[in-house]
Write a protein that holds these residues in place. Structure first.
Motif, PDB file in Angstrom:
ATOM      1  N   TYR A 163      27.025  73.664   7.856  1.00  0.00           N
ATOM      2  CA  TYR A 163      25.948  72.174   7.557  1.00  0.00           C
ATOM      3  C   TYR A 163      25.277  71.934   6.505  1.00  0.00           C
ATOM      4  CZ  TYR A 163      26.706  73.333  12.556  1.00  0.00           C
ATOM      5  OH  TYR A 163      27.035  73.568  14.064  1.00  0.00           O
ATOM      6  N   GLY A 193      21.268  62.848   5.400  1.00  0.00           N
ATOM      7  CA  GLY A 193      21.582  63.188   6.671  1.00  0.00           C
ATOM      8  C   GLY A 193      22.184  64.682   6.593  1.00  0.00           C
ATOM      9  N   ALA A 213      23.783  64.827  11.447  1.00  0.00           N
ATOM     10  CA  ALA A 213      22.839  63.976  12.203  1.00  0.00           C
ATOM     11  C   ALA A 213      22.504  62.983  10.785  1.00  0.00           C
ATOM     12  CB  ALA A 213      21.377  65.090  12.258  1.00  0.00           C
ATOM     13  N   THR A 214      21.318  62.217  11.197  1.00  0.00           N
ATOM     14  CA  THR A 214      21.159  60.854  10.340  1.00  0.00           C
ATOM     15  C   THR A 214      19.883  60.638  10.437  1.00  0.00           C
ATOM     16  OG1 THR A 214      21.721  58.468   8.947  1.00  0.00           O
ATOM     17  CG2 THR A 214      21.293  59.063  11.778  1.00  0.00           C
ATOM     18  N   TYR A 262      12.035  69.666  11.214  1.00  0.00           N
ATOM     19  CA  TYR A 262      12.743  68.893  13.123  1.00  0.00           C
ATOM     20  C   TYR A 262      14.399  70.079  13.842  1.00  0.00           C
ATOM     21  CZ  TYR A 262      11.573  64.208  11.505  1.00  0.00           C
ATOM     22  OH  TYR A 262      11.144  63.543  11.217  1.00  0.00           O
ATOM     23  N   LEU A 264      17.839  69.857  14.800  1.00  0.00           N
ATOM     24  CA  LEU A 264      18.805  68.836  14.631  1.00  0.00           C
ATOM     25  C   LEU A 264      20.167  69.687  15.778  1.00  0.00           C
ATOM     26  CD1 LEU A 264      19.327  68.503  10.743  1.00  0.00           C
ATOM     27  CD2 LEU A 264      17.951  67.386  12.897  1.00  0.00           C
ATOM     28  N   LYS A 265      19.898  68.693  16.446  1.00  0.00           N
ATOM     29  CA  LYS A 265      20.957  68.574  17.101  1.00  0.00           C
ATOM     30  C   LYS A 265      22.699  67.233  17.297  1.00  0.00           C
ATOM     31  CE  LYS A 265      18.979  70.728  21.134  1.00  0.00           C
ATOM     32  NZ  LYS A 265      18.508  70.581  22.906  1.00  0.00           N
ATOM     33  N   GLN A 266      23.789  67.392  17.331  1.00  0.00           N
ATOM     34  CA  GLN A 266      24.639  65.954  17.233  1.00  0.00           C
ATOM     35  C   GLN A 266      24.362  64.579  17.299  1.00  0.00           C
ATOM     36  OE1 GLN A 266      28.242  66.439  15.783  1.00  0.00           O
ATOM     37  NE2 GLN A 266      27.656  64.521  15.578  1.00  0.00           N
ATOM     38  N   VAL A 268      21.825  63.099  16.595  1.00  0.00           N
ATOM     39  CA  VAL A 268      20.214  62.403  16.230  1.00  0.00           C
ATOM     40  C   VAL A 268      19.824  61.696  15.066  1.00  0.00           C
ATOM     41  CG1 VAL A 268      19.533  64.573  17.558  1.00  0.00           C
ATOM     42  CG2 VAL A 268      19.992  64.822  14.775  1.00  0.00           C
ATOM     43  N   ASP A 269      18.796  61.349  15.483  1.00  0.00           N
ATOM     44  CA  ASP A 269      18.193  60.167  14.567  1.00  0.00           C
ATOM     45  C   ASP A 269      17.015  60.501  13.313  1.00  0.00           C
ATOM     46  OD1 ASP A 269      18.073  58.239  12.445  1.00  0.00           O
ATOM     47  OD2 ASP A 269      18.997  56.256  13.285  1.00  0.00           O
ATOM     48  N   TYR A 302      12.960  58.111  18.044  1.00  0.00           N
ATOM     49  CA  TYR A 302      13.961  58.396  16.923  1.00  0.00           C
ATOM     50  C   TYR A 302      13.459  59.855  16.834  1.00  0.00           C
ATOM     51  CZ  TYR A 302      14.300  54.476  14.203  1.00  0.00           C
ATOM     52  OH  TYR A 302      15.077  53.438  13.464  1.00  0.00           O
ATOM     53  N   LEU A 303      13.740  60.961  16.783  1.00  0.00           N
ATOM     54  CA  LEU A 303      13.251  62.572  16.557  1.00  0.00           C
ATOM     55  C   LEU A 303      12.369  62.830  16.495  1.00  0.00           C
ATOM     56  CD1 LEU A 303      15.928  65.319  17.541  1.00  0.00           C
ATOM     57  CD2 LEU A 303      15.636  66.006  14.837  1.00  0.00           C
TER      58      LEU A 303
END
Length: 415
Positions: A163, A193, A213-214, A262, A264-266, A268-269, A302-303
């Motif tokens: 990543y 991202g 993630a973005t 944060y 993160l998972k596939q 997420v924004d 958003y996340l």
């Protein structure tokens, strides 16, 4: 024939011969770090100095160090540091690599190292030495590098997924010569991202990666939670500048927006550049470039941050602690290196800790190692600036400074 093998380090067996009392005696002989303030029972010592602009670092299984350099002018891009006489000081320095950068990891028998536009790896021998320093294997190339926020920090999971953080060189995705944001912000297609690549596949380009993630403006700290096995990042927030005086006072400009930790998972924004997290209103706020007024909430969800960090702290590294040297409260918790100072708190240049329980934060961040600046407020000439974190095989915490190129070893001994 194998060539350019780095100097042989003392083996793990030699480390095993050291008793706890011997280790304590060696620690007491190390140069102290007089300005560093730590919780009771902890001690900071200087184990390397005058290296130059060190970024991240990693400790080998036999206790030696690899460090990544951010400027190769008259220097190398990486250094291998060894303590051959086991006095606690890394007296031997071997340089290699002709590219600057930030990220560095050891995984599956390789040393991984990032430039500002790609990622390389070097095969290690059974003593954790690079076998051929002149021929790294190029894994990824073609990542955006426009100098601003161009660190390519990365982490590798147990499935050989890598990543890679790609920060945005644009603070708010404004149209040229304007204070209005570009609709849809096409920059998000290549920056702002985290992208996923394979850690064992050579000659990948940006197009081979998958956007994981973005909306993460610039992530320099990245690590995998040892309990949940998910990717965590620290975000450097955008700046509000002084372009919108109708919405923000100068004090608000100095104290907004929040930086964050944060999970993160596939897919997420985290909102950049359309929204930012307001650490006083405790919510996402629409960015002024996209119709915000400092109060308006965005229409999109958003996340949510796991931990809120004050503005401008610049969290430059993240490390989940899995060692056994420190007290139990630190196990599986997260250390963060703050590279700058918060105007809100008039404090900075420190290492923070976030306690975790069952893979989730169980409290807010707290100051762990303070006063690297050499002053109470960090408002005058800065002595040290934390930028990298690593865990040693004995459970000690290493902290890299990028002003003098000093490396500190923080150890614990119950009294």
């Amino acid at each position: 024939m194998k060539k350019n093998i780095l100097p042989i380090a003392v083996g793990i067996a030699a480390l095993a011969c050291l008793t706890s009392s011997t280790i304590t005696q060696l620690q007491q002989q190390l140069p102290p770090a007089p300005t560093i303030k730590l919780p009771q029972g902890f001690q900071a010592n200087i184990v390397a100095d005058s290296l130059g602009p060190v970024r991240h670092l990693v400790v080998t299984a036999n206790g030696n160090l690899y460090v990544k350099m951010n400027n190769v002018r008259n220097r190398k891009g990486l250094y291998y540091l060894t303590d051959n006489n086991k006095d606690g000081i890394f007296e031997t320095k071997t340089g290699f690599g002709d590219y600057p950068g930030t990220g560095i990891k050891i995984k599956n028998g390789y040393l991984y190292s990032s430039s500002n536009s790609g990622v390389y790896r070097y095969k290690l021998n059974d003593k954790n030495e690079v076998i051929d320093t002149e021929k790294p294997e190029l894994l990824v190339s073609g990542l955006v590098d426009k100098r601003a926020d161009n660190a390519k920090s990365f982490v590798i999971d147990d499935s050989n997924n890598m990543y890679v953080a790609i920060g945005s060189y644009s603070d708010a995705c404004r149209a040229p010569g304007s204070i209005v944001g570009i609709p849809g912000c096409p920059l998000r297609d290549s920056v702002g991202g985290i992208w996923k690549f394979k850690a064992d596949k050579p000659n990948q380009t940006f197009g081979d990666g998958m956007r994981f993630a973005t909306g993460v403006k610039n992530s320099v700290g990245i690590d995998i939670n040892p309990v949940t096995k998910t990717v965590f990042v620290t975000q450097h927030g955008r700046s509000l500048d002084n372009k919108y005086p109708q919405y923000y006072t100068s004090q608000q400009v100095a104290q907004l927006p929040a930086e964050a930790l944060y999970e993160l998972k596939q897919g997420v924004d985290a909102g950049w550049p359309f929204a930012y997290y307001d650490n006083f209103q405790n919510k996402y706020v629409q960015s002024p470039e996209y119709g915000g007024d400092g109060k308006k909430s965005p229409d999109v969800k958003y996340l949510e941050p796991q931990v809120i960090i004050p503005a401008h702290f610049a969290p430059n590294d993240l490390l989940f602690y899995t060692g056994k040297m420190f007290p139990a409260k630190y196990r599986n918790g997260a250390f963060m290196a703050f590279h700058a100072q918060s105007p809100e708190m008039k404090k900075g240049y420190l290492v923070a800790f976030v306690p975790f329980k069952n893979g989730k934060p169980s409290g807010n961040w707290e100051i762990f190692a303070d006063n690297f600046s050499g002053t109470e407020t960090g408002s005058v000439s800065i002595q040290y600036r934390p930028t990298g974190l690593a865990q040693g095989p004995d459970g000690a915490l290493y902290v890299a400074d990028d002003i003098k190129g000093t490396i500190f070893k923080i150890s614990y001994s119950a009294r």
